[in-house]
Design a protein around this motif. Structure first.
Motif, PDB file in Angstrom:
ATOM      1  N   VAL A 258      42.412  36.999  33.472  1.00 21.34           N
ATOM      2  CA  VAL A 258      42.235  38.419  33.802  1.00 21.34           C
ATOM      3  C   VAL A 258      43.465  39.235  33.392  1.00 21.34           C
ATOM      4  O   VAL A 258      43.651  40.355  33.864  1.00 21.34           O
ATOM      5  N   LYS A 265      44.409  37.040  27.011  1.00 25.06           N
ATOM      6  CA  LYS A 265      43.017  36.807  27.406  1.00 25.06           C
ATOM      7  C   LYS A 265      42.287  35.967  26.378  1.00 25.06           C
ATOM      8  O   LYS A 265      41.511  35.068  26.730  1.00 25.06           O
ATOM      9  N   LEU A 295      40.350  36.134  42.175  1.00 24.16           N
ATOM     10  CA  LEU A 295      40.876  36.875  41.034  1.00 24.16           C
ATOM     11  C   LEU A 295      39.982  38.043  40.640  1.00 24.16           C
ATOM     12  O   LEU A 295      40.465  39.114  40.266  1.00 24.16           O
ATOM     13  N   LEU A 296      38.670  37.855  40.733  1.00 26.70           N
ATOM     14  CA  LEU A 296      37.734  38.860  40.238  1.00 26.70           C
ATOM     15  C   LEU A 296      37.349  39.911  41.261  1.00 26.70           C
ATOM     16  O   LEU A 296      37.206  41.093  40.919  1.00 26.70           O
ATOM     17  N   LEU A 301      37.686  47.944  41.582  1.00 23.33           N
ATOM     18  CA  LEU A 301      37.855  48.164  40.151  1.00 23.33           C
ATOM     19  C   LEU A 301      38.467  49.538  39.857  1.00 23.33           C
ATOM     20  O   LEU A 301      39.318  49.681  38.977  1.00 23.33           O
ATOM     21  N   HIS A 308      43.819  46.536  33.211  1.00 23.18           N
ATOM     22  CA  HIS A 308      43.444  45.529  34.212  1.00 23.18           C
ATOM     23  C   HIS A 308      41.939  45.556  34.461  1.00 23.18           C
ATOM     24  O   HIS A 308      41.331  44.503  34.717  1.00 23.18           O
ATOM     25  N   GLN A 309      41.325  46.732  34.415  1.00 22.09           N
ATOM     26  CA  GLN A 309      39.873  46.814  34.531  1.00 22.09           C
ATOM     27  C   GLN A 309      39.204  46.036  33.399  1.00 22.09           C
ATOM     28  O   GLN A 309      38.255  45.271  33.628  1.00 22.09           O
ATOM     29  N   LEU A 312      39.415  42.217  34.023  1.00 18.22           N
ATOM     30  CA  LEU A 312      38.460  41.711  35.014  1.00 18.22           C
ATOM     31  C   LEU A 312      37.043  41.655  34.451  1.00 18.22           C
ATOM     32  O   LEU A 312      36.324  40.664  34.631  1.00 18.22           O
ATOM     33  N   PHE A 337      30.509  44.550  42.625  1.00 22.45           N
ATOM     34  CA  PHE A 337      31.286  44.731  41.390  1.00 22.45           C
ATOM     35  C   PHE A 337      30.458  45.496  40.352  1.00 22.45           C
ATOM     36  O   PHE A 337      30.932  46.463  39.739  1.00 22.45           O
TER      37      PHE A 337
END
Length: 450
Positions: A258, A265, A295-296, A301, A308-309, A312, A337
């Motif tokens: 993430v 990544k 983590l997710l 969000l 960072h968005q 994820l 989410f």
């Protein structure tokens, strides 16, 4: 006259190097024989400390001498003798400092000199090699890029010299060093990203073997796992090659899945796709389900920075595409989410109004903030000129393609569409059969319209 001058300069430098080497020989002889130590306690402590500094300087001097043609042969022999007489940590520290001082033009000769002092014995716990490895791992993040390149070359040579058994003993240190090299690759150097990603993949291949290898095809093209959701022609990994990553290594890789760094990544997705899943299957990720869920889904969000968005969303899309049903569509965290993501996209496109979200959304063209009738700008991104281009790496009978870097706003929308595709493909029956009154049925029209 010019040729004569060059010849005189060359001979002068050669004689100076020989004279300096003779001085180093004399000092090393005194250190080995332990001359000059006093009997007093304070003087003895000072003498031991001074001897340690002198040992490092002598070791460095011998390494430099091993890079010069006229003094190489004698310096290498003395280097091997001197290494056996000093502490392993002194030799390892001196070696890493030598790499940080050697000119870039002498990098290949420095690598040759370093290989001469490796402990060749098949001993996974070799003290010198272990200390040298840790010193080199530190160089992969704490020094300038030119010195990092030298450290990476020596690390690869060290791994190739000692084989997979030794590499697996130091698995975590090597993987962390590979990640540090990718994270610290300077953006202003065009080849840095290519060198860092190549080093990461080389470390993985030496640790676990090239699981995508195919003897019948010498030019396989391997794409980013996130770019192959719609493709079925990617090479299948073989399960009988190399070894499997350990639990701690998998945990390290999942933490970086993430990351806001696009190259980090990619390396994490590639590692899981080609080194974890072929050998251990989906159970390797199932064992880390609680870590992945934290983590997710542990943060909202909309409160995260844009990069960072993207991290994820891409991580969730990748997991759902590689392990369909890893998070069932009925999972409440999953639904929350998706609902938050769809709401942010709707506000950005002007389909919905929400003052709480208007300042933290990005539309499909990469512009931040709510849509406006006065904003009639062609969707260009001048700063994209400085983004990394596509990288093609050739390794183990394959061409590995690292995708180009996109503007974060554009990447956010691309990642969102990829996630929706992964969700629908993996849970198509549940998605289309859900009643309109259910939570899944409520978000279905928004997912289809996106």
């Amino acid at each position: 006259f010019e040729a004569y001058s060059l010849d005189v300069m060359s001979k002068t430098k050669s004689s100076q190097a020989s004279a300096a080497l003779n001085v180093i020989y004399a000092v090393s002889k005194q250190i080995i024989e332990g001359k000059g130590k006093s009997s007093g306690e304070n003087e003895l402590s000072f003498s031991v400390s001074l001897t340690r500094v002198a040992q490092k300087k002598v070791f460095e001097g011998l390494l430099f001498a091993a890079c010069i043609d006229d003094t190489k042969e004698g310096a290498v022999q003395k280097l091997k003798t001197f290494k056996s007489c000093v502490r392993a940590d002194v030799a390892a520290d001196a070696s890493s400092e030598f790499l940080c001082k050697v000119p870039d033009s002498k990098a290949d000769r420095a690598l040759s000199a370093m290989t001469e002092i490796f402990d060749k014995a098949d001993n996974a716990t070799s003290n010198f090699n272990s200390l040298l490895l840790r010193s080199l791992c530190g160089c992969c993040s704490t020094h300038s890029w030119g010195k990092q390149i030298a450290a990476m070359k020596v690390l690869v040579s060290l791994m190739e010299t000692h084989g997979m058994k030794w590499c697996r003993y130091h698995e975590n240190d090597l993987v962390i060093a590979a990640y540090l090299s990718v994270k610290t690759a300077p953006r202003e150097i065009s080849l840095a990203a290519a060198k860092a990603s190549e080093f990461f993949l080389r470390v993985c291949v030496l640790l676990y073997g090239a699981k995508w290898a195919n003897k019948d095809d010498s030019d396989r093209k391997i794409l980013d796992p996130l770019c192959t959701i719609n493709e079925g022609n990617q090479p299948k990994a073989e399960t009988d090659l190399g070894d499997t990553p350990g639990e701690e290594t998998i945990r390290i890789v999942l933490q970086e899945l993430v990351s806001p760094n696009q190259l980090v990544k990619f390396c994490s997705r590639f590692f899981i796709k080609h080194f974890v899943l072929p050998s251990r299957g989906a159970s390797a990720l199932s064992d880390q389900a609680s870590t992945i869920r934290r983590l997710l889904f542990s943060r909202h969000l909309r409160l995260l920075p844009l990069t960072h968005q993207v991290g994820l969303i891409e991580a969730l899309a990748f997991l759902l595409s590689e392990v369909p049903g890893f998070f069932p569509l009925s999972d409440q965290h999953m639904l929350n989410f998706l609902s938050e993501l769809l709401k942010m996209c709707s506000v950005a496109d002007g389909e919905m109004v929400d003052k709480a979200l208007s300042g933290c959304v990005v539309d499909k063209n990469g512009y931040a903030g709510p849509p406006s009738a006065d904003r009639n700008i062609f969707p260009t991104h001048a700063f994209a000129l400085f983004f990394r281009r596509k990288i093609v790496l050739r390794m183990a009978r394959a061409k590995i393609v690292v995708p180009e870097e996109l503007p974060p706003g554009v990447q956010l929308r691309v990642a969102s569409i990829t996630l929706i595709h992964s969700v629908v493909s993996g849970c198509s029956n549940v998605f289309f059969d859900a009643e309109p009154s259910t939570s899944i049925g409520n978000i279905r029209p928004h997912m289809i319209s996106l």
